[in-house]
Design a protein around this motif. Structure first.
Motif, PDB file in Angstrom:
ATOM      1  N   ILE A  37       0.838  -1.205   0.000  1.00 33.96           N
ATOM      2  CA  ILE A  37       0.000   0.000   0.000  1.00 33.96           C
ATOM      3  C   ILE A  37       0.869   1.249   0.000  1.00 33.96           C
ATOM      4  O   ILE A  37       0.580   2.226  -0.705  1.00 33.96           O
ATOM      5  N   LYS A  38       1.967   1.228   0.757  1.00 34.17           N
ATOM      6  CA  LYS A  38       2.878   2.379   0.827  1.00 34.17           C
ATOM      7  C   LYS A  38       3.447   2.722  -0.539  1.00 34.17           C
ATOM      8  O   LYS A  38       3.499   3.892  -0.937  1.00 34.17           O
ATOM      9  N   VAL A  39       3.869   1.687  -1.284  1.00 37.56           N
ATOM     10  CA  VAL A  39       4.434   1.923  -2.620  1.00 37.56           C
ATOM     11  C   VAL A  39       3.388   2.520  -3.547  1.00 37.56           C
ATOM     12  O   VAL A  39       3.666   3.472  -4.294  1.00 37.56           O
ATOM     13  N   ARG A  40       2.150   2.002  -3.487  1.00 38.29           N
ATOM     14  CA  ARG A  40       1.083   2.517  -4.354  1.00 38.29           C
ATOM     15  C   ARG A  40       0.752   3.980  -4.027  1.00 38.29           C
ATOM     16  O   ARG A  40       0.463   4.773  -4.926  1.00 38.29           O
ATOM     17  N   ILE A  41       0.784   4.350  -2.754  1.00 40.79           N
ATOM     18  CA  ILE A  41       0.540   5.746  -2.358  1.00 40.79           C
ATOM     19  C   ILE A  41       1.636   6.644  -2.923  1.00 40.79           C
ATOM     20  O   ILE A  41       1.370   7.726  -3.464  1.00 40.79           O
ATOM     21  N   GLN A  42       2.877   6.200  -2.822  1.00 38.57           N
ATOM     22  CA  GLN A  42       4.002   6.982  -3.349  1.00 38.57           C
ATOM     23  C   GLN A  42       3.923   7.142  -4.863  1.00 38.57           C
ATOM     24  O   GLN A  42       4.426   8.122  -5.416  1.00 38.57           O
ATOM     25  N   MET A 132       8.077  -5.142  -9.065  1.00 37.25           N
ATOM     26  CA  MET A 132       6.951  -6.074  -8.966  1.00 37.25           C
ATOM     27  C   MET A 132       5.744  -5.407  -8.327  1.00 37.25           C
ATOM     28  O   MET A 132       4.604  -5.617  -8.730  1.00 37.25           O
ATOM     29  N   GLN A 133       5.981  -4.571  -7.317  1.00 32.47           N
ATOM     30  CA  GLN A 133       4.888  -3.884  -6.638  1.00 32.47           C
ATOM     31  C   GLN A 133       4.256  -2.806  -7.509  1.00 32.47           C
ATOM     32  O   GLN A 133       3.064  -2.535  -7.405  1.00 32.47           O
TER      33      GLN A 133
END
Length: 297
Positions: A37-42, A132-133
């Protein structure tokens, strides 16, 4: 049967590395969804709630564990190297200091050094994890469709060359140095404070010190993590030109476009992700060490 293990040999040397890697991998299994979730927010997909709902609706529960193999490989390399080298460095420093506790600045220097060592080993797995994320956020034609961490690494080498495994390694190393300075130095300092000054029990000391070190790790490292993520996930445009020439260019363009607080995009989620991972890493490490004592290792 009752023979004590020898004090010499290989095991005392490799033990901090084995324990560090094992505790980091166990913590990653628990914290992987929050990291996703953190990566998607960034990457600009909205708030934590919005990202979570969209991922569940469009990609299913399995999307939260996309990149787990890369996350585990990263811990097996990065955390093994950083926690092991930090303990070796601090033990040598304490011996040089006649067994007295180290001052904070020496702990910080040990943390900086351990972070740099760990990041050099862990950078390829970190690159695979980020890609990958971020894959599902790319246009369909640009998606890489890596099956697992080893497939990602082999594809990167085949398509972009061996040195591409260390793409973004500069900001990765700097981020790791900042994170480990905050995490490791503040943890050891907090353990001494909670245990010796406040007379906390073992469990309370670990939880309290882990929470403190988690906050400082997040605050020190997020700006570097933000830049690292942007550099590692960038794709060339139709003319083959990348949006950033490097981490410094990315940092300057980000500062100009969004100001200094842009680097702290997703800080609450990042802090929520870092602090529990730190806490679980230390708790698992403590339990592993206890188990080893019971079996005479």
């Amino acid at each position: 049967m009752g023979e004590k293990p020898k004090s010499g040999g290989v095991w005392p040397t490799v033990k901090p590395f084995v324990n560090g890697g094992a505790s980091g991998m166990l913590a990653t299994c628990v914290i992987q969804p929050v990291d996703m979730i953190k990566v998607r927010i960034q990457l600009g997909q909205g708030s934590a709630v919005h990202v979570t709902k969209n991922m569940l609706r469009e990609e299913g529960l399995g999307a939260f564990y996309k990149g787990l193999s890369a996350g585990l490989l990263r811990q097996a390399t990065y955390t093994t190297a950083r926690l092991g080298s930090f303990r070796i460095l601090t033990n040598k420093a304490i011996a040089a200091n006649d067994g007295k506790p180290l001052p904070l600045y020496q702990k910080a220097l040990c943390g900086l050094t351990a972070g740099a060592i760990g990041a050099c080993f862990g950078s390829p797995a970190d690159l695979a994890l980020i890609r990958m994320q971020a894959d599902a956020t790319l246009p369909a034609a640009q998606r890489r469709h890596y099956k697992n961490a080893f497939h990602a690494l082999s594809r990167i080498v085949g398509d972009e060359g061996v040195l591409a495994l260390w793409k973004g390694a500069g900001p990765t190393v700097v981020r790791a140095m900042a994170l480990n300075m905050g995490m490791l130095a503040s943890y050891d300092q907090s353990v001494e404070f909670f245990r010796d000054s406040l007379n906390f029990g073992e469990a309370s000391t670990i939880v309290g010190a882990s929470a403190v070190s988690g906050f400082f790790a997040a605050a020190c490292s997020l700006p570097f993590d933000f830049v690292k993520t942007q550099v590692q996930k960038m794709q060339p445009d139709a003319n083959g030109k990348y949006p950033y020439t490097g981490s410094l260019d990315c940092a300057m363009k980000t500062l100009k476009a969004g100001g200094p607080f842009k680097f702290y995009t997703g800080f609450p989620v990042y802090c929520v992700r870092i602090a529990p991972h730190v806490m679980m890493t230390w708790i698992f490490l403590n339990q592993i060490q206890k188990f080893e004592k019971t079996i005479g290792l």
